[in-house]
Design a protein around this motif. Sequence first.
Motif, short mmCIF file in Angstrom:
data_model
loop_
_atom_site.label_atom_id
_atom_site.label_comp_id
_atom_site.label_asym_id
_atom_site.label_seq_id
_atom_site.Cartn_x
_atom_site.Cartn_y
_atom_site.Cartn_z
N THR A 45 66.93 -45.19 44.13
CA THR A 45 66.55 -46.67 43.70
C THR A 45 67.80 -47.23 43.69
N GLU A 46 68.80 -46.78 43.09
CA GLU A 46 70.35 -47.14 42.69
C GLU A 46 70.93 -45.86 42.79
N GLY A 47 72.19 -46.24 42.86
CA GLY A 47 73.34 -45.15 42.71
C GLY A 47 73.59 -44.50 44.02
N GLN A 48 74.42 -43.21 43.91
CA GLN A 48 74.77 -42.39 45.00
C GLN A 48 74.76 -40.85 44.59
N ILE A 49 74.57 -40.02 45.67
CA ILE A 49 74.59 -38.62 45.32
C ILE A 49 75.62 -38.42 46.35
N LYS A 109 66.80 -40.00 30.99
CA LYS A 109 68.14 -40.01 30.92
C LYS A 109 68.78 -38.62 30.51
N ILE A 110 69.90 -38.34 30.85
CA ILE A 110 70.49 -37.20 30.48
C ILE A 110 71.15 -37.40 28.85
N VAL A 111 70.51 -37.04 28.09
CA VAL A 111 70.87 -37.21 26.87
C VAL A 111 71.87 -36.17 26.25
N ILE A 118 61.60 -43.52 37.04
CA ILE A 118 61.40 -42.22 36.68
C ILE A 118 62.63 -41.66 36.17
N LEU A 119 63.81 -41.98 36.84
CA LEU A 119 65.22 -41.51 36.30
C LEU A 119 66.22 -42.72 36.40
N ASP A 120 67.20 -42.88 35.17
CA ASP A 120 67.85 -43.79 34.69
C ASP A 120 69.23 -43.43 34.46
N ASN A 121 70.21 -44.06 35.47
CA ASN A 121 71.58 -43.82 35.25
C ASN A 121 71.93 -42.46 35.14
N ILE A 122 71.58 -41.57 36.09
CA ILE A 122 71.98 -40.00 35.76
C ILE A 122 73.34 -40.01 36.57
N SER A 124 80.78 -29.07 46.34
CA SER A 124 80.38 -30.07 45.25
C SER A 124 79.47 -30.88 45.38
N ILE A 125 78.83 -31.47 44.29
CA ILE A 125 77.86 -32.52 44.18
C ILE A 125 77.79 -33.32 43.03
N GLU A 126 77.98 -34.52 43.26
CA GLU A 126 77.96 -35.69 42.20
C GLU A 126 76.78 -36.63 42.17
N PHE A 127 76.08 -36.89 41.03
CA PHE A 127 75.18 -37.88 40.58
C PHE A 127 76.10 -39.02 40.12
N LYS A 128 75.74 -40.16 41.01
CA LYS A 128 76.55 -41.30 40.39
C LYS A 128 75.89 -42.50 39.98
N ASP A 129 75.69 -42.97 38.86
CA ASP A 129 74.75 -43.98 38.46
C ASP A 129 73.27 -43.95 39.09
N VAL A 130 72.80 -42.91 39.40
CA VAL A 130 71.57 -42.41 40.02
C VAL A 130 70.28 -42.91 39.20
N SER A 131 69.43 -43.90 39.78
CA SER A 131 68.19 -44.18 39.22
C SER A 131 67.02 -43.97 40.31
#
Length: 577
Positions: free
Chosen positions: A389-393, A547-549, A351-355, A335-342
Motif C-alpha cells: 500500500t505504501e513504502g518499498q521493499i 507494527k514492529i514494536v 494490516i501492517l503499518d510503517n515496517i 540483502s533485503i530491506e523493508f522501507k516504510d512498508v504498509s
Amino acid sequence: MLNKKLLKEMLNFTTNKKRTIKRGIIGFLQAIPYLLLYQYVLSQVIDKYIPDKNIKMAVILSSILILFIVVRFWFDKYMETERKLIYFDNDRQIKEKVFSSIQDANISILDKIQVGNLFNVTTTQSFEASQLFVWNILGIFTVRVRSILITSIIMLFIDWKIALVVIGIFILSYIVLIPFYNKNIKTYKKLQQSIIDLQGKINEYIESFSTTKTLRLEEININDIKIMLEKAKNELIKSSKILGLHTALFALLTFFATIATLVIGGNQIILGIGVGSTIILIVDYINDISGHMNSLLEHAHGVMNRYNCFLNILEIVAIDKEVDEGTQKLDKINSIEFKDVSLSYDGVNTILDNINFKVNKPIQIAIVGKSGAGKTSLVNLIPRFYQLTEGQILINGIDYTNYKLNELRNNISYVFQDPVILNMSIKDNLMYGNDNVQIEDAIKVCKDIGLDEKINSLDEKYDTIIDAKSDILSYGEKQLLSFARAILKNGSIVILDEVTSNLDLEFEEKVMEANKAILKNKISFVIAHRLNTIKNSDLILFIEDKKIVEMGTHDELINQHGYYYNLYASKENVVKI
C-alpha cells in the motif's frame, strides 16, 4: 434478458465457433425436406395408391419412406455424435482457460472467492456452459423454432386467413407475457446462485471435516446448510409459481386461437366455402405450436442456467493478472530491506503499518506476535503475493518490483504450516518445481534430514504414490518432505511459516535439524509457534498492533523486559495463536 455482446463473446470463447454454427445450420435445414416430403409421400400412399389398389406405387413409395427413416437415423446419429464432441471439447477448453486464469490471477483478488465456488466453476459449471450453444440455443432454433415455422407455413397453405389470425394471437400472447418471463428469469438466477453457494459451502465443510469434528461444529454446520437449503427451496417455489402462472396464462391466451379457428372456420362452412377437415387440421397444428412454445419456456431455463454458468466463468477468466513490469534478472539475494512498508488488503483496514528493517545474508530472522498481528502478511510480501500500500521493499538495494517476478520467486523457498503434498510419487513430490534437480540430489537431501530410511522401507520406495490425506507417511514425515523440496530449490530466501506448530517433539527436533541444512548461508524468515525454536535466531521481530514494536536478539529482548520478555516468561511459553 441475454446480453447479445456477451453471447457473442461466449460463442468465440472456444475454437468451435464455425463447427457449432455449421451444426446449427445443418440441424435446422435437414428436417425440413423430411417433414414436408414424408407427410406428402405418406398421404399419397394412404389417400391415393392404396384405395386405387396400385400396389406397385404403394410399395415404391413405402420403400422411399423406409429409406427416409434409415437416412434420418444415420444422420441423427452423426449429428448427436458431433454435438457431444463439440461440447466435450468446449468443456476441455473452458477448463484450461479457467485453470490458467486461476494460476495467473492476482492473489489478493483470488483470496476473496470461496474455494468451493472455484471448484464448482472448474467442474460442474464448466461442463454446463460448454453446452450453451450446442445444446440450448441451437436446440431452440433447430427443433422448436423450426417446428413452429414449418407448422405455420403449412397452416398458411391450408387456410391463410385463419392462419394469420392464429399466428397473430400467438405473437400477441408472447408479447403480453414478456414481463412474467423476465421476472421468472431473475428469480431463476437467484435460485441458481443459492445452489452454487450451497455447493461451495458443502464442499468446504467436507474438506474441513476433521476440523469440524475436533471443534464440535457439526450442529453449527448443519444449521448453516439448513438455512441455505431453505433459501434455495424458497427461490425454487417462487420460480415454480411464476412459471406455473406463465404457463396457465399462455394456455388461456392461446385457447383464443382455437376459438377463432372454430368461429372463422364454422362461418366458412356455413357459407359453403370451407370444410370440416381444415378446422380439425388447424386445431391440431395450434396444439403443436402451443406445445413447442411451452417447451421453449422450459428450454429457456436451461439457457439461463448455462448462461449464468458462463457469466461466472467469465468473471474468473477476467480476474486481474499479477502485475509484473520487472525487467531485471536476479541471480542471488544478498540483502533485503523493508522501507516504510504498509499493507491494506481492502484499502480501508491496515494490516501492517510503517515496517522498517534491513538485513544481509546469512541471517535467521524470527517473527513473533499474537494471532492477527500480521506475521504471515509480512512474509507474504516478500514473494509479492500482495502489492504494497505504501513504502518499498529493496532487494540488493533495488526496488524488488524492478525484478522479473519469476526471477524473484525462483530465489525464494517457502515451507507452509501444513505440508504441501501432491497426488504423485514421492520422487515427483521432491522434484516438483525443481527442474534442474536430479533424483540423486533428492535422495542425498532425504538422507541428510533422516527421511530416506522411511522412504526405502516402502514397497515402491521413491516411486510410491502419495497424497495429502495418505497415511503412508505421517504428518511429520510429510513436513520433512516439504522441507526436502525447499532445500532442493536452494532459494536465497527461506520462509518457514509455523512449520513446527502441528508436530510432536520428536519430529520438531528433526525439523530443527532440517532447518540447519535449509537455512545455511541464507536469509531466512521463521514465524514461530514455540519460542524454543527461535531462541538462537540472529534477529527477532516482535509485531504488535500492526507494527514492529521490538527488534533484537533473544538476550537483548529479554534484557528489555518488554513484549518478548513477558511472552517468554509466561507459563505456557508459547505464542498464542
